[in-house]
Every structure is written in C-alpha cells, then in structure tokens.
Design a protein around this motif. Structure first.
Motif, mmCIF file in Angstrom:
data_model
loop_
_atom_site.group_PDB
_atom_site.id
_atom_site.type_symbol
_atom_site.label_atom_id
_atom_site.label_comp_id
_atom_site.label_asym_id
_atom_site.label_seq_id
_atom_site.Cartn_x
_atom_site.Cartn_y
_atom_site.Cartn_z
ATOM 1 N N TYR A 74 -9.756 6.752 -26.076
ATOM 2 C CA TYR A 74 -9.726 7.709 -24.963
ATOM 3 C C TYR A 74 -8.802 7.120 -23.908
ATOM 4 C CZ TYR A 74 -11.407 10.703 -21.165
ATOM 5 O OH TYR A 74 -11.499 11.595 -20.131
ATOM 6 N N HIS A 75 -7.683 7.810 -23.647
ATOM 7 C CA HIS A 75 -6.609 7.215 -22.847
ATOM 8 C C HIS A 75 -6.447 7.914 -21.504
ATOM 9 C CE1 HIS A 75 -3.115 4.678 -22.361
ATOM 10 N NE2 HIS A 75 -2.346 5.717 -22.087
ATOM 11 N N VAL A 76 -6.242 7.102 -20.463
ATOM 12 C CA VAL A 76 -5.963 7.605 -19.111
ATOM 13 C C VAL A 76 -4.616 7.045 -18.669
ATOM 14 C CG1 VAL A 76 -6.749 7.669 -16.725
ATOM 15 C CG2 VAL A 76 -8.428 7.678 -18.575
ATOM 16 N N ASP A 77 -3.804 7.876 -18.049
ATOM 17 C CA ASP A 77 -2.467 7.472 -17.611
ATOM 18 C C ASP A 77 -2.267 7.940 -16.170
ATOM 19 O OD1 ASP A 77 0.326 7.430 -17.065
ATOM 20 O OD2 ASP A 77 0.762 7.462 -19.201
ATOM 21 N N PHE A 78 -1.964 7.010 -15.260
ATOM 22 C CA PHE A 78 -1.740 7.405 -13.878
ATOM 23 C C PHE A 78 -0.808 6.420 -13.191
ATOM 24 C CE2 PHE A 78 -5.511 4.686 -13.773
ATOM 25 C CZ PHE A 78 -5.197 3.791 -12.770
ATOM 26 N N ASN A 79 -0.294 6.828 -12.041
ATOM 27 C CA ASN A 79 0.504 5.951 -11.176
ATOM 28 C C ASN A 79 -0.358 5.475 -10.006
ATOM 29 O OD1 ASN A 79 2.973 6.014 -12.545
ATOM 30 N ND2 ASN A 79 3.496 7.988 -11.642
ATOM 31 N N MET A 80 -0.182 4.230 -9.627
ATOM 32 C CA MET A 80 -0.982 3.640 -8.556
ATOM 33 C C MET A 80 -0.127 3.261 -7.350
ATOM 34 S SD MET A 80 -1.794 0.012 -10.477
ATOM 35 C CE MET A 80 -1.915 -1.010 -9.012
ATOM 36 N N ASP A 81 1.063 3.849 -7.233
ATOM 37 C CA ASP A 81 1.979 3.489 -6.145
ATOM 38 C C ASP A 81 1.365 3.737 -4.770
ATOM 39 O OD1 ASP A 81 4.232 2.577 -7.644
ATOM 40 O OD2 ASP A 81 4.634 4.644 -8.200
ATOM 41 N N LYS A 82 0.628 4.835 -4.626
ATOM 42 C CA LYS A 82 0.051 5.156 -3.319
ATOM 43 C C LYS A 82 -0.955 4.090 -2.895
ATOM 44 C CE LYS A 82 0.671 10.170 -3.399
ATOM 45 N NZ LYS A 82 0.000 11.502 -3.337
ATOM 46 N N VAL A 83 -1.691 3.578 -3.865
ATOM 47 C CA VAL A 83 -2.669 2.546 -3.552
ATOM 48 C C VAL A 83 -1.946 1.278 -3.113
ATOM 49 C CG1 VAL A 83 -4.614 1.209 -4.422
ATOM 50 C CG2 VAL A 83 -4.235 3.525 -5.270
ATOM 51 N N THR B 294 1.119 1.027 -1.913
ATOM 52 C CA THR B 294 1.781 1.289 -0.628
ATOM 53 C C THR B 294 0.780 1.226 0.527
ATOM 54 O OG1 THR B 294 3.431 2.683 -1.706
ATOM 55 C CG2 THR B 294 3.169 2.947 0.670
ATOM 56 N N SER B 295 -0.407 1.754 0.300
ATOM 57 C CA SER B 295 -1.426 1.748 1.360
ATOM 58 C C SER B 295 -1.806 0.332 1.750
ATOM 59 C CB SER B 295 -2.669 2.506 0.896
ATOM 60 O OG SER B 295 -2.381 3.858 0.661
ATOM 61 N N VAL B 296 -1.951 -0.549 0.763
ATOM 62 C CA VAL B 296 -2.338 -1.929 1.052
ATOM 63 C C VAL B 296 -1.213 -2.647 1.799
ATOM 64 C CG1 VAL B 296 -2.958 -4.153 0.043
ATOM 65 C CG2 VAL B 296 -3.935 -2.043 -0.884
ATOM 66 N N VAL B 297 0.026 -2.454 1.336
ATOM 67 C CA VAL B 297 1.170 -3.091 2.012
ATOM 68 C C VAL B 297 1.317 -2.550 3.436
ATOM 69 C CG1 VAL B 297 3.671 -3.439 1.959
ATOM 70 C CG2 VAL B 297 2.352 -3.538 -0.167
ATOM 71 N N ASN C 113 1.564 -9.820 -6.820
ATOM 72 C CA ASN C 113 0.143 -10.107 -6.973
ATOM 73 C C ASN C 113 -0.746 -8.957 -6.528
ATOM 74 O OD1 ASN C 113 0.691 -12.616 -8.024
ATOM 75 N ND2 ASN C 113 0.348 -13.728 -6.115
ATOM 76 N N ILE C 114 -0.310 -8.225 -5.492
ATOM 77 C CA ILE C 114 -1.166 -7.130 -5.039
ATOM 78 C C ILE C 114 -1.252 -6.037 -6.103
ATOM 79 C CG2 ILE C 114 0.641 -5.817 -3.805
ATOM 80 C CD1 ILE C 114 -3.085 -6.289 -2.870
ATOM 81 N N GLN C 115 -0.171 -5.816 -6.833
ATOM 82 C CA GLN C 115 -0.217 -4.843 -7.933
ATOM 83 C C GLN C 115 -1.196 -5.294 -9.008
ATOM 84 O OE1 GLN C 115 3.890 -3.522 -9.248
ATOM 85 N NE2 GLN C 115 4.468 -5.017 -7.688
ATOM 86 N N ALA C 116 -1.079 -6.587 -9.371
ATOM 87 C CA ALA C 116 -1.925 -7.116 -10.433
ATOM 88 C C ALA C 116 -3.404 -7.079 -10.037
ATOM 89 C CB ALA C 116 -1.499 -8.546 -10.763
ATOM 90 N N ARG C 117 -3.695 -7.447 -8.779
ATOM 91 C CA ARG C 117 -5.101 -7.473 -8.343
ATOM 92 C C ARG C 117 -5.671 -6.065 -8.182
ATOM 93 N NH1 ARG C 117 -3.406 -12.329 -5.061
ATOM 94 N NH2 ARG C 117 -4.359 -14.078 -6.174
ATOM 95 N N LEU C 118 -4.861 -5.131 -7.747
ATOM 96 C CA LEU C 118 -5.345 -3.756 -7.655
ATOM 97 C C LEU C 118 -5.641 -3.184 -9.038
ATOM 98 C CD1 LEU C 118 -3.067 -2.304 -4.825
ATOM 99 C CD2 LEU C 118 -5.551 -2.639 -4.745
#
Length: 713
Positions: A446-455, A457-460, A488-493
């Motif tokens: 069961y596969h989910v595909d999404f972009n996390m750029d907004k998350v 960007t929000s942290v930065v 690292n923030i991408q990896a940790r998110l």
C-alpha cells in the motif's frame, strides 16, 4: 554385527521467557522423535527459557519457572521411552550454571553444566553464568522438592559425567565448547564416548555456516563417533537470528541436516546409525589408540540399564543406516533473502503487530529492505502451501482476516500488512519517485506518495523568524554548516512523518482493533560504520533488517532477486547512483553518497573488517593496506584514506548509541548496544598513530622522518 540406533536432534523456535510456549515446542519435538522411533532426543541450548534472556537470567524466577516447566515435561508418560537432553539454567550451591539435563522415563540421569562459556562478540554468558571449572568432576545435586515428588529422587549427579547404557556411551557438550581449541568431545571420545550431543544457540552471520560445519565434521573425522548438533532457530527477542541447521554426523560424514531458514517452529531431524561403524573407525587408527591409553580424563559414568539399539533391527534387511549426504549451503544472496525475512516474521507475529511501514526512497537500500519484506511474504505463502497451520493462523491474526482466508500469492499478504511511502522534496528526482511507485506495484504494498516541501519550508522559516538568519545551500554560496542543517532537517522530518503515517495508515484503511505499523529502517552496515546518516532521521526506526549487511552484499542480493523474483524493475535500482537527494540538483551537480563520504562502499567494507574483525587501530590498518593497496595507491593516498575513515568513524561514533536495532548479519557490525563496545567520545585525530603513519609515508618517499616515532617498531 550391526547395532542400529535411531537418534533425533532438532531446531526449535524458542522465545525468551515464553515458558509455556517453549515447553509446548519441546513436547512437540519429543512427540515427533518418538514417532520416528528415536531413542535419544537432543534440543537447543537453554531451550526452556530461550537463549536470549540476557539479564533476565539474573532473576531467580527464571530458574524457578524452568524447573516448573521441566517437571511438567518429564512427568508426562508420552515423554518416556527415550533419553531426553534438555537445556535450562540451574542454581547449584548458590551458583548459576548453564546446564543440560539428561533423563529417561521421568528420572534425571545427570546434570551437565557448561564448561566453556561464550563471552565475546554478541555473547556475555559470564555475566549470567559461571563455568564449571572442574572437568571430569562430579558432585551431588539436591533436586527441588517439587521435582523430587515427580522423579522420586532426592539427589542426582551434577558435573562433567557421561551416560553408560548397556550398549553405548553418551556425552554432552554445549555450543561454544566445540569452538574451543581443546573441546570436551576430544577427551570424551578418547574415553570411549561414542555419541556426543551439542546443544547450541548459534546465530546467523553471512558465510558463517561453513565454519560451524567444518568444526563438526573435523571433530568426528579426527575422533570418530556420532555427533548430534541441535540449534535454536528464529528471533527469540533480540537482534540475532538463530539459524537452526540441526545436524547428525558420523565419522566425519553428514547423514542428516535440517533446514537453515524456515518458518517452522519445530523441526526434528533423525538418522539411523550403526554403533559398530564408530568402533571400527576408531580402532583402525593406531595413534588414536595410543592417545586413548594415555588419556588425562576418565569420566564418571552414570549407568543406565537399558539397551538403546533395537535388537529386532540387527537382522532386519528393511532397516539400514541412513546414507551420507553432502552439506547444503545457501549462497550469501539467498541468506539475505531468507534470514532477515524469517527474523521479520518472528518479530511481527510475536509483537502482535499490524504490519510494516517503510520510507521507500527509490534507492537500493530501501529497495533491498522492501524485497526482504516481500521475501517474508513469499515464505509465508510457501509454508501455508506445505500445510503449516501455525503460519496460517499467525498470518490471519496479523492481517485481521477471516478464519477461512488463505493467501495464494505474496501480494495478498503485502497488500494488507506492508505500507510504503515516497516523501519527496524539491531535491527529489522524477526517477527515484517513479522507481518507488513501480516497485510498490510489483510487490503489492500500500503506497503513499507526497511532497513535504511546505513542511521543510515552514521549519526553515520558523528559524529565520526566530534568528533573523536564513541558511542557504552550499552550491548557492552557503557555508558547510548551513548545508548540513538544510539536509538534516529534511531527513529528520521524514522520520517524524514516517511515524505519523505508520500510526494512522491502518486507521485510514479502516482496519479495526489495530495498533500502528512498525517502522523499518534501511541504513546499511557501511553507512552506520562511517556515520553517513543523520541522527534521528529516517534511519531511526523500530527495527532495521539490513543494518548488518554491506552495500556490496545488498547489490548482489538485488541482482539475485531480479531473477529469482522475476522483477526487472530491480535492475533500475541496481544501476542507479547512490544519492541521498538532500541537496538541489543542478546542471553541474548531483549529490553522490560516495563523493560525500570521501570513500567507496567497497573501501568501507575493508575498513570495517580490519577495524572489528582483525582488531586494527589506525597504524596497524595503514600498514596492512600499504601492502594490499600498493602500487594502485601511493603510501600518502593510503594514509589519507585511513585517517579519513578513522576521523569520521570517531566523530560519528555517538550515532551508534541510538542506532535502530538491526538484524545482525555481518561480523564488522558497529552496533554499539552489545556487539561493538567502544567509547563514543574519541579524539578523531588519533594524534600519535597519525604521526607514526606520517613517518612511514616519509620513509617510503625517501624523506627524513622522526626516528623516535618508529624506534619501537
């Protein structure tokens, strides 16, 4: 005249502290052994408790419950009629020993404590047990009152003794003892012991089985005799997978071998052997006769007035000794496909899990992890087709399926319990996204595909608002520290999102009465060794099936799986350049793992082996590689690589203190928790060793050097 006897040994999938379950599997093995007319049944090391109890062994409750289970076993009439060799911990004179209990018809014949304990690598037996340091010596042991009432015995012999029946002699050694230079079976065989049992808790490592087999076959070829090897199988609650492979050997030849990887909880291996073959083999070697006449140890014999060889079989042409056979070995690629898959199956069924969640990045590591889960599903279907009711019951429980549901294909299972997810950013490529989706379609997850750029960007942005500073990537003019922080923030998110989706996806799918999914990590052993991962990133998970496997072996596994599983899509993963995809892709730049690390994965495997297995520090490693890598590399280049490795190993050592529990498969694993005990605060420069290395380089280049540095070599 032939003296034929049928013997039984077994693989048991025991679980630490599962006293009743362990008891039932022991009883099942005895039942099968009796059905096959065996007169001796041998089980794994510490089979009543499970081998991996670790510090639970320090609790006296464990000894108490072991006696309770043992009493329930030997008092049953269905366990009578054959000699039983069963393992459990025992307190004798307030000292805790790892013991074998040999019994017949509800009477304990002798208790044999382990003499040489495993105390290196993954093992710390001397933390829990005391070795019996009196070879050949025996004392009286007073049985617990409850056992006295069952057996009618007040005391039994405790120590290094053997059993003498009317027609043969039986001795026991335990696991580690066959790995020692002066194994007990040598003295036993010289004293006339013809049947030797070895009850083991031996774990799987890639390419390790041949060592075990070599020891067993050499033991019986040099000493003669019959050797019964029993082993635990499965994940009994920790990082290790015990790989079974129970064995019966006679005079250096294998006559029976159990499976190495299987989902069967109980597997009994039997063979009919001729005692006269042992006597003829031994008597034909004159030097053995001389050594036997000068033997140092004469074992006390516990007399048992029974004849194990069937008299009716002596002149029965329908009964004959079991023929010899070749030892079966799996290739390393097959070991990767089977070992971690069996480990994952035990883990999910015993933790009552709902399924697995894997961040599927499109790279080869997460691909290999996904294929191991798929391999697990294949094994489950295969066992069901062969009539394994326990596996069918377990898979129905895990999938919350109806009582009449029978999976026919691996995808039937993976579509329910396996969840994958591609967490893309602006740094992700279309190729990795497409590979992830295609692989998911092939294996049925069961596969989910999404972009996390907004998350991201929000942290930065939050950081920018709080500090007034905005970090930028190095390729756009930022510093190295900014570059690392943005990666690292991408990896940790991704780790945070992985646990969010793992907890809620079963709810999204309408699965009732379910908990969350177990999150799988996919960092290989080389990346862990180098520290090429972010602390608390998506490598942080519940368990990691490939954390003890090298990148080189994972590539070979994927090449094997391409053909074995008939999935051409895997070729795309195999040929892709390893990349973390945490930095922007430009016309002139694509992030590469090996460039980032400053060394190849192949070099990392070499460094890891020399550091852990050959116990090399920086200086001795440099000297070894100076010979191995010349003239391909200059002395200065070898020195640079060794220094670079030890620098990054040292500064990243702290990451191993929180590394995800991984399947142990490689003998240079950097797992800090038990296998690789080294400090995590180390001077990364290794100043004195570096000076010595520099002096050797200078000497090789015919330059002056500091003689004081080299004077003690």
């Amino acid at each position: 005249m032939s003296q034929l006897i049928t013997l039984a040994t077994c693989n048991l999938n025991q679980w630490a502290l599962d006293f009743e379950g362990n008891r039932d599997r022991i009883l099942e093995s005895i039942k099968i052994a009796k059905e096959k007319n065996a007169r001796l049944r041998v089980g794994p090391e510490l089979e009543i408790t499970g081998y991996g109890c670790l510090d639970h062994f320090l609790e006296n409750d464990v000894c108490l419950h072991s006696w309770e289970m043992y009493g329930q076993i030997i008092k049953r009439e269905e366990t009578h009629g054959l000699i039983l060799d069963i393992g459990m911990p025992i307190l004798h004179n307030n000292v805790r020993y790892n013991c074998r209990l040999l019994s017949l018809d509800g009477k304990i014949l002798v208790i044999r404590p382990k003499i040489w304990l495993a105390n290196d690598g993954n093992y710390r037996e001397m933390r829990f047990f005391t070795p019996w340091m009196k070879p050949g010596c025996v004392e009286d042991f007073t049985l617990p009152i409850a056992i006295q009432k069952i057996t009618g015995q007040r005391t039994v012999k405790f120590g290094d003794a053997v059993i003498k029946t009317l027609d043969t002699c039986i001795g026991a050694e335990t696991c580690e003892e066959i790995f020692t230079p002066q194994s007990p079976h040598i003295a036993m065989s010289l004293d006339g012991v013809e049947i030797i049992t070895n009850s083991s808790g031996s774990h799987h490592e890639l390419r390790k089985l041949d060592k075990r087999m070599d020891l067993i076959l050499n033991a019986t070829s040099r000493c003669g005799g019959i050797y019964l090897y029993s082993n635990q199988r499965g994940c009994d609650g920790d990082r290790l997978y015990y790989d079974g492979c129970a064995l019966i050997a006679v005079n250096g030849k294998v006559v029976a071998q159990g499976s190495q990887f299987s989902l069967k909880d109980v597997e009994v291996v039997t063979a009919t052997v001729d005692l006269e073959d042992v006597r003829s083999y031994r008597a034909s070697v004159m030097s053995r006769g001389l050594q036997a006449s000068l033997r140092d140890i004469k074992y006390e014999r516990v007399d048992v007035p029974v004849e194990l060889a069937e008299v009716s079989d002596r002149f029965n042409p329908a009964v004959s000794p079991t023929a010899t056979r070749d030892v079966h070995y799996h290739t390393p690629e097959e070991e990767i496909a089977l070992g971690p898959a069996c480990w994952l199956w035990d883990y999910i069924r015993r933790c009552n899990g709902t399924g697995y969640f894997l961040p599927l990045s499109g790279g080869i590591d997460s691909c290999a992890t996904a294929m191991i889960v798929y391999s697990m599903c294949r094994l489950v279907v295969k066992e069901i087709e062969e009539g394994n009711e326990q596996v069918l019951s377990d898979v129905r429980k895990i999938t919350r399926s109806a009582d009449d549901w029978v999976p026919k294909h691996p995808q039937d299972i993976s579509s329910i319990i396996f969840h994958t997810c591609f967490m893309g950013t602006e740094n992700s490529s279309t190729e990795t996204r497409n590979r992830s989706k295609e692989l998911s379609n092939e294996i049925g997850s069961y596969h989910v595909d999404f972009n996390m750029d907004k998350v991201v960007t929000s942290v930065v942005s939050l950081f920018e608002v709080a500090t007034g500073k905005k970090p930028i990537y190095k390729i756009f003019g930022g510093s190295q520290i900014e570059n690392l922080a943005l990666q690292n923030i991408q990896a940790r998110l991704r780790m945070v999102l992985a646990y969010l989706f793992a907890q809620l996806l079963p709810w999204v799918r309408g699965v009732k009465n379910s908990g969350g999914l177990l999150v799988l990590g996919s960092a290989n052993v080389d990346e862990c060794l180098r520290g090429y991962l972010t602390k608390y990133d998506c490598s942080s998970a519940d368990i990691n099936p490939i954390g003890g496997i090298s990148k080189t072996d994972l590539k070979r596994f994927i090449a094997y799986a391409t053909k074995e599983f008939k999935m051409p899509i895997l070729d795309e993963f195999l040929n892709a350049t390893p990349t973390a995809e945490l930095e922007p892709i430009t016309e002139n730049y694509v992030q590469s793992d090996e460039i980032d690390m400053g060394m190849t994965y192949e070099e990392l495997s070499v460094f890891g082996y020399l550091r852990k297995v050959e116990k090399c520090g920086p200086y001795s490693m440099f000297l070894k590689l100076l010979h191995q890598w010349s003239p391909k590399l200059t002395p200065a280049q070898v020195a640079e690589k060794v220094k670079r490795f030890f620098f990054f190993y040292a500064i990243n050592r702290h990451k191993q203190t929180v590394i995800t529990p991984s399947y142990h498969a490689e003998n240079y694993s950097p797992d800090d928790n038990r296998f690789d005990l080294r400090p995590f605060l180390i001077n990364p420069r290794f100043a004195w060793a570096s000076k010595k290395i520099d002096a050797v380089v200078a000497e090789c280049e015919n330059k002056t050097h500091n003689l004081d540095v080299l004077s003690v070599d």
